[in-house]
Scaffold this motif. Structure first.
Motif, PDB file in Angstrom:
ATOM      1  N   THR A  89       0.839  -1.257  -0.124  1.00 19.06           N
ATOM      2  CA  THR A  89       0.037  -0.097   0.100  1.00 19.06           C
ATOM      3  C   THR A  89       0.970   1.064   0.230  1.00 19.06           C
ATOM      4  O   THR A  89       0.360   2.146  -0.466  1.00 19.06           O
ATOM      5  CB  THR A  89      -0.917   0.037   1.213  1.00 19.06           C
ATOM      6  N   ASP A  90       2.015   1.292   0.517  1.00 16.75           N
ATOM      7  CA  ASP A  90       2.814   2.390   0.573  1.00 16.75           C
ATOM      8  C   ASP A  90       3.567   2.580  -0.860  1.00 16.75           C
ATOM      9  O   ASP A  90       4.347   1.548  -1.398  1.00 16.75           O
ATOM     10  CB  ASP A  90       3.900   2.169   1.680  1.00 16.75           C
ATOM     11  N   PRO A  91       3.365   3.667  -1.537  1.00 11.54           N
ATOM     12  CA  PRO A  91       3.505   3.748  -2.935  1.00 11.54           C
ATOM     13  C   PRO A  91       5.150   4.057  -3.011  1.00 11.54           C
ATOM     14  O   PRO A  91       5.915   3.260  -3.854  1.00 11.54           O
ATOM     15  CB  PRO A  91       3.005   5.315  -3.351  1.00 11.54           C
ATOM     16  N   ARG A  92       5.806   4.384  -2.107  1.00  7.84           N
ATOM     17  CA  ARG A  92       7.285   4.488  -2.087  1.00  7.84           C
ATOM     18  C   ARG A  92       7.750   2.936  -1.829  1.00  7.84           C
ATOM     19  O   ARG A  92       8.600   2.555  -2.949  1.00  7.84           O
ATOM     20  CB  ARG A  92       8.093   5.166  -1.135  1.00  7.84           C
ATOM     21  N   GLN A  93       7.357   2.094  -1.144  1.00  4.15           N
ATOM     22  CA  GLN A  93       7.843   0.838  -1.027  1.00  4.15           C
ATOM     23  C   GLN A  93       7.415  -0.044  -2.152  1.00  4.15           C
ATOM     24  O   GLN A  93       8.106  -0.833  -2.445  1.00  4.15           O
ATOM     25  CB  GLN A  93       7.149   0.190   0.403  1.00  4.15           C
ATOM     26  N   ARG A  94       6.145   0.231  -2.643  1.00  8.13           N
ATOM     27  CA  ARG A  94       5.791  -0.638  -3.920  1.00  8.13           C
ATOM     28  C   ARG A  94       6.871  -0.086  -5.079  1.00  8.13           C
ATOM     29  O   ARG A  94       7.130  -1.084  -5.764  1.00  8.13           O
ATOM     30  CB  ARG A  94       4.454  -0.222  -4.141  1.00  8.13           C
ATOM     31  N   LEU A  95       7.289   1.105  -5.332  1.00  3.45           N
ATOM     32  CA  LEU A  95       8.218   1.652  -6.167  1.00  3.45           C
ATOM     33  C   LEU A  95       9.438   0.960  -6.046  1.00  3.45           C
ATOM     34  O   LEU A  95       9.968   0.385  -7.090  1.00  3.45           O
ATOM     35  CB  LEU A  95       8.319   3.144  -6.223  1.00  3.45           C
ATOM     36  N   GLN A  96      10.015   0.841  -4.860  1.00  7.26           N
ATOM     37  CA  GLN A  96      11.278   0.266  -4.493  1.00  7.26           C
ATOM     38  C   GLN A  96      11.093  -1.479  -5.186  1.00  7.26           C
ATOM     39  O   GLN A  96      12.018  -2.024  -5.595  1.00  7.26           O
ATOM     40  CB  GLN A  96      11.556   0.267  -3.197  1.00  7.26           C
ATOM     41  N   ALA A  97       9.820  -1.973  -4.857  1.00  5.69           N
ATOM     42  CA  ALA A  97       9.610  -3.319  -5.232  1.00  5.69           C
ATOM     43  C   ALA A  97       9.674  -3.618  -6.553  1.00  5.69           C
ATOM     44  O   ALA A  97      10.237  -4.376  -7.253  1.00  5.69           O
ATOM     45  CB  ALA A  97       8.474  -3.795  -4.495  1.00  5.69           C
ATOM     46  N   LEU A  98       9.090  -2.457  -7.235  1.00  8.95           N
ATOM     47  CA  LEU A  98       8.870  -2.576  -8.868  1.00  8.95           C
ATOM     48  C   LEU A  98      10.428  -2.587  -9.445  1.00  8.95           C
ATOM     49  O   LEU A  98      10.656  -3.280 -10.313  1.00  8.95           O
ATOM     50  CB  LEU A  98       8.102  -1.383  -9.271  1.00  8.95           C
ATOM     51  N   ALA A  99      10.987  -1.552  -8.951  1.00 12.33           N
ATOM     52  CA  ALA A  99      12.414  -1.485  -9.237  1.00 12.33           C
ATOM     53  C   ALA A  99      13.405  -2.751  -9.150  1.00 12.33           C
ATOM     54  O   ALA A  99      14.011  -3.079 -10.025  1.00 12.33           O
ATOM     55  CB  ALA A  99      13.167  -0.237  -8.337  1.00 12.33           C
ATOM     56  N   ARG A 100      13.235  -3.265  -7.876  1.00  7.28           N
ATOM     57  CA  ARG A 100      13.718  -4.437  -7.636  1.00  7.28           C
ATOM     58  C   ARG A 100      13.416  -5.700  -8.914  1.00  7.28           C
ATOM     59  O   ARG A 100      14.130  -6.533  -9.007  1.00  7.28           O
ATOM     60  CB  ARG A 100      13.782  -4.955  -6.393  1.00  7.28           C
ATOM     61  N   ALA A 101      12.217  -5.802  -9.034  1.00  6.21           N
ATOM     62  CA  ALA A 101      11.596  -6.799  -9.768  1.00  6.21           C
ATOM     63  C   ALA A 101      12.227  -6.433 -11.140  1.00  6.21           C
ATOM     64  O   ALA A 101      12.421  -7.728 -12.039  1.00  6.21           O
ATOM     65  CB  ALA A 101      10.107  -6.711  -9.764  1.00  6.21           C
ATOM     66  N   TYR A 102      12.262  -5.369 -11.664  1.00  5.91           N
ATOM     67  CA  TYR A 102      12.627  -4.808 -13.054  1.00  5.91           C
ATOM     68  C   TYR A 102      14.167  -5.480 -13.110  1.00  5.91           C
ATOM     69  O   TYR A 102      14.504  -5.940 -14.029  1.00  5.91           O
ATOM     70  CB  TYR A 102      12.660  -3.531 -13.284  1.00  5.91           C
ATOM     71  N   VAL A 103      14.997  -5.051 -12.143  1.00  2.96           N
ATOM     72  CA  VAL A 103      16.525  -5.568 -12.127  1.00  2.96           C
ATOM     73  C   VAL A 103      16.438  -7.087 -12.179  1.00  2.96           C
ATOM     74  O   VAL A 103      17.179  -7.305 -12.871  1.00  2.96           O
ATOM     75  CB  VAL A 103      16.994  -4.855 -10.980  1.00  2.96           C
ATOM     76  N   ASP A 104      15.756  -7.634 -11.264  1.00  6.23           N
ATOM     77  CA  ASP A 104      15.866  -9.082 -11.202  1.00  6.23           C
ATOM     78  C   ASP A 104      15.372  -9.686 -12.661  1.00  6.23           C
ATOM     79  O   ASP A 104      15.950 -10.737 -13.051  1.00  6.23           O
ATOM     80  CB  ASP A 104      15.017  -9.491 -10.101  1.00  6.23           C
ATOM     81  N   PHE A 105      14.409  -9.206 -13.305  1.00  8.70           N
ATOM     82  CA  PHE A 105      13.786  -9.799 -14.516  1.00  8.70           C
ATOM     83  C   PHE A 105      15.022  -9.562 -15.453  1.00  8.70           C
ATOM     84  O   PHE A 105      15.202 -10.709 -16.379  1.00  8.70           O
ATOM     85  CB  PHE A 105      12.749  -8.797 -15.085  1.00  8.70           C
ATOM     86  N   GLY A 106      15.619  -8.433 -15.676  1.00 13.57           N
ATOM     87  CA  GLY A 106      16.883  -8.327 -16.633  1.00 13.57           C
ATOM     88  C   GLY A 106      17.936  -9.296 -16.220  1.00 13.57           C
ATOM     89  O   GLY A 106      18.524  -9.770 -17.134  1.00 13.57           O
ATOM     90  N   LEU A 107      18.325  -9.645 -14.987  1.00 15.13           N
ATOM     91  CA  LEU A 107      19.380 -10.335 -14.550  1.00 15.13           C
ATOM     92  C   LEU A 107      19.120 -11.739 -14.696  1.00 15.13           C
ATOM     93  O   LEU A 107      20.119 -12.627 -15.167  1.00 15.13           O
ATOM     94  CB  LEU A 107      19.856 -10.017 -13.445  1.00 15.13           C
ATOM     95  N   THR A 108      17.891 -12.208 -14.590  1.00 18.17           N
ATOM     96  CA  THR A 108      17.388 -13.638 -14.511  1.00 18.17           C
ATOM     97  C   THR A 108      17.005 -13.964 -15.975  1.00 18.17           C
ATOM     98  O   THR A 108      17.265 -15.254 -16.236  1.00 18.17           O
ATOM     99  CB  THR A 108      16.026 -13.922 -13.580  1.00 18.17           C
TER     100      THR A 108
END
Length: 219
Positions: A89-108
């Motif tokens: 629910t916290d947009p800042r935390q969600r944005l950080q989670a999206l960033a990690r998901a994006y980087v993980d997608f690229g490296l995986t």
């Protein structure tokens, strides 16, 4: 289940497996040799099937490229719209989670990442406009998280979508560096996880610098 149903199910699974093998072969060759050097014969050889079997699934290599783009989009969307991210629910935390998901997608999925974000524009010239628009919509979760944060904290930002693209660009930069092995070649020995976290923090910091309180009228 009768024998005919079992047989049909088996054939369906075999067809699905072969299509996936063809896509994987095409993706690997595309990244390694480039679109101009990609041939249906080479794809069939790498997939372990006949050229005739390949043409049952794809009439030309352009259709193969489109299927690879669609599949890469789907894989990234699965990460962005995963319940564990969307439930934050916290947009800042969600944005950080999206960033990690994006980087993980690229490296995986480095080859899928290259197909989606690093192909030359000329190779996308005939990609259907509506599907290209769908690819652009992958940034929407980032845009929405930034906009929600701005609204919740009564802030102003000149252009949320520009900010989202700038945020994505920072993430793309670190993924591209890591995939290309540039840091190792430059003998920049750093902890990869620490580098990724620092890059995300800096991208977040860049966003914050663009935000202003609504009652602040200074430039």
């Amino acid at each position: 289940m009768n024998s005919r149903s079992i047989c049909n199910e088996f054939l369906h699974l075999k067809r699905t497996d072969l299509r996936e093998a063809i896509l994987e072969a095409a993706q690997q060759l595309l990244v390694r040799e480039g679109y101009g050097s990609l041939t249906m014969r080479h794809i069939a050889q790498r997939a372990g099937c006949s050229v005739g079997s390949l043409y049952l699934y794809f009439e030309r290599k352009e259709g193969l490229l489109f299927a690879l783009l669609d599949r890469a989009q789907e894989r990234l969307a699965e990460r962005f719209f995963a319940p564990e991210i969307q439930s934050i629910t916290d947009p800042r935390q969600r944005l950080q989670a999206l960033a990690r998901a994006y980087v993980d997608f690229g490296l995986t999925h480095p080859e899928a990442y290259e197909v989606l974000f690093m192909l030359h524009p000329r190779e996308l010239a005939s990609y259907p406009e509506e599907r290209l628009e769908q690819a652009y919509r992958l940034l929407d979760p980032i845009v929405e998280a930034i906009d929600t944060y701005v609204q919740q904290h009564q802030l102003e930002m000149p252009d949320v979508r520009v900010a989202a693209v700038a945020f994505w660009s920072a993430l793309h930069g670190i993924v591209s560096l890591l995939l290309a092995g540039r840091l190792a070649r430059l003998r920049l020995e750093v902890d990869r996880d620490a580098l990724i976290e620092q890059a995300i923090r800096q991208a977040m910091g860049g966003l914050c610098q663009r935000m202003r309180p609504k009652n602040n009228r200074t430039a």
